[in-house]
Design an enzyme around this catalytic site. Sequence first.
Site, PDB file in Angstrom:
ATOM      1  CE  LYS A 174      -1.667   2.672   3.057  1.00 26.82           C
ATOM      2  NZ  LYS A 174      -1.542   3.953   2.279  1.00 26.82           N
ATOM      3  CD  GLU A 249      12.756   5.052   8.172  1.00 28.86           C
ATOM      4  OE1 GLU A 249      12.698   6.079   8.900  1.00 28.86           O
ATOM      5  OE2 GLU A 249      12.637   5.084   6.948  1.00 28.86           O
ATOM      6  CB  CYS A 282      12.595  10.214   8.352  1.00 26.13           C
ATOM      7  SG  CYS A 282      13.304   8.884   7.361  1.00 26.13           S
ATOM      8  CD  GLU A 382      10.008  13.749  11.105  1.00 31.18           C
ATOM      9  OE1 GLU A 382      10.903  13.202  10.446  1.00 31.18           O
ATOM     10  OE2 GLU A 382       8.964  13.163  11.457  1.00 31.18           O
TER      11      GLU A 382
END
Length: 476
Positions: A174, A249, A282, A382
Amino acid sequence: MINARNFYINGQWMPPLASRDLDVLNPATEQKVEQISLAGPEDVNRAVLAAKDAFKSWSQTSKQDRLDLLKAILTQYRARSQDLAEAMTLEMGAPKGFALTSQAACGEHHIEAFIRVLESFKFEEPVTANDSGDTLFLEPIGVCGLITPWNWPMNQITLKVIPTLAAGCTMVLKPSEESPLSALVFAEIMHDAGVPAGVFNLVNGDGAGAGAALTSHPDVHMVSFTGSTRAGTHITQSAASTIKRVALELGGKGANIIFSDAAETAVSEGVALCMENTGQSCNAPTRMLVERSRYDAAVAEAAEAAQRIKAGMPSDPQSDIGPVINQRQFDAIQAKIKAAITEGARLVAGGPGRPDDLKQGYFIKPTVFADCTADMSIMQQEVFGPVLAMMPFDTEEEAIALANSTPYGLTNYIQTTDKDRARRVAHSVRSGTVEINYQFCDYGTPFGGVGYSGNGREGGAEGLREFLEVKAVAGL
């Protein structure tokens, strides 16, 4: 080009059973470029059942059979690199050159690396802790649900799909509904390479619909997810009821520790790396920690470097970065920039709003904040945009403490010519990856994090092991 509203299930393109439609927008123009279907539970179930049936035969194939297939996929991938790059420019606004030489190229390199890993990988290992003759069988875990993000589409798809195949597993992929077009090209690559029916299946969908159905499905034995920490939490909870393996992750808030003896270009290189891919990585080094004797000069250098970075249309060869992915991300980044100003961070480059010459598209000014403190939101959260936060430190111990002062632990960076210090600091910072003097880990080196950055490893032999079960066998 195939109908983008269809799913790839059991070796063929199939219309959805029950779905909603979603417009795919070009983030540089805010205009619709395609429409996809968002899978419902019935579509996910159909794909899982195809993968379950195919597992019976694919799990019994030889290593050579799998190697031959990976090499065929690599050939097809190389032939379609331009198509992949064009799709990523369209769906995520990546500048054309970057889309081809970085976004598409990284997938090719990951496939090459997994071929090298599989060639030498042993699926039977002796237990070396004793002399009993016990043996470990490393066997495919089963049907895998693979959920990938929009920021590095081919990087993440190849890091999951290729080791899944190499391990002898089958899968349902997906991809992010924000970047589905390159994934559809990838499905064509898999088909043309001769992947057996049911081994690779693709359904488009969002997290609440297709993602939840996939992660909770009783016939899915493992979920591998890359994305936000918030989504990773939901996926872990969804998967818990069926006791399946979950590899994550997740996000990051990397520290770039610049000691006084670092190379002259350490600051400008750090700014460029932070802003690469419009800051949508990231592992971006978004916190620059600079030894105080060099700090004032570093702030001036960082501001100048950010001002040289051109945000512009993907078709413009002068553009260094493109837009962020959508309106939601644009608004979130703007809010974080404004919060940093309110909290007292000193703005030295960029700031709120679009670049002056861009009136549409989700473009962000390359932004640098100085004189931050560790507790500021810009140092803890973040941002996922081209925004750098800077602060000084006085001692090695303080630099380590600052690097470890967030709940994330994906990638940290160290800039120094003192190898002993580099080794000490690398041991002390809490992260899955440490890169010293901008020496980046090679393809085939495992990548992943600790803490809020996840628990899985992608790439190399460790990335292959994620998709294998360990069976202890005595008496052979």
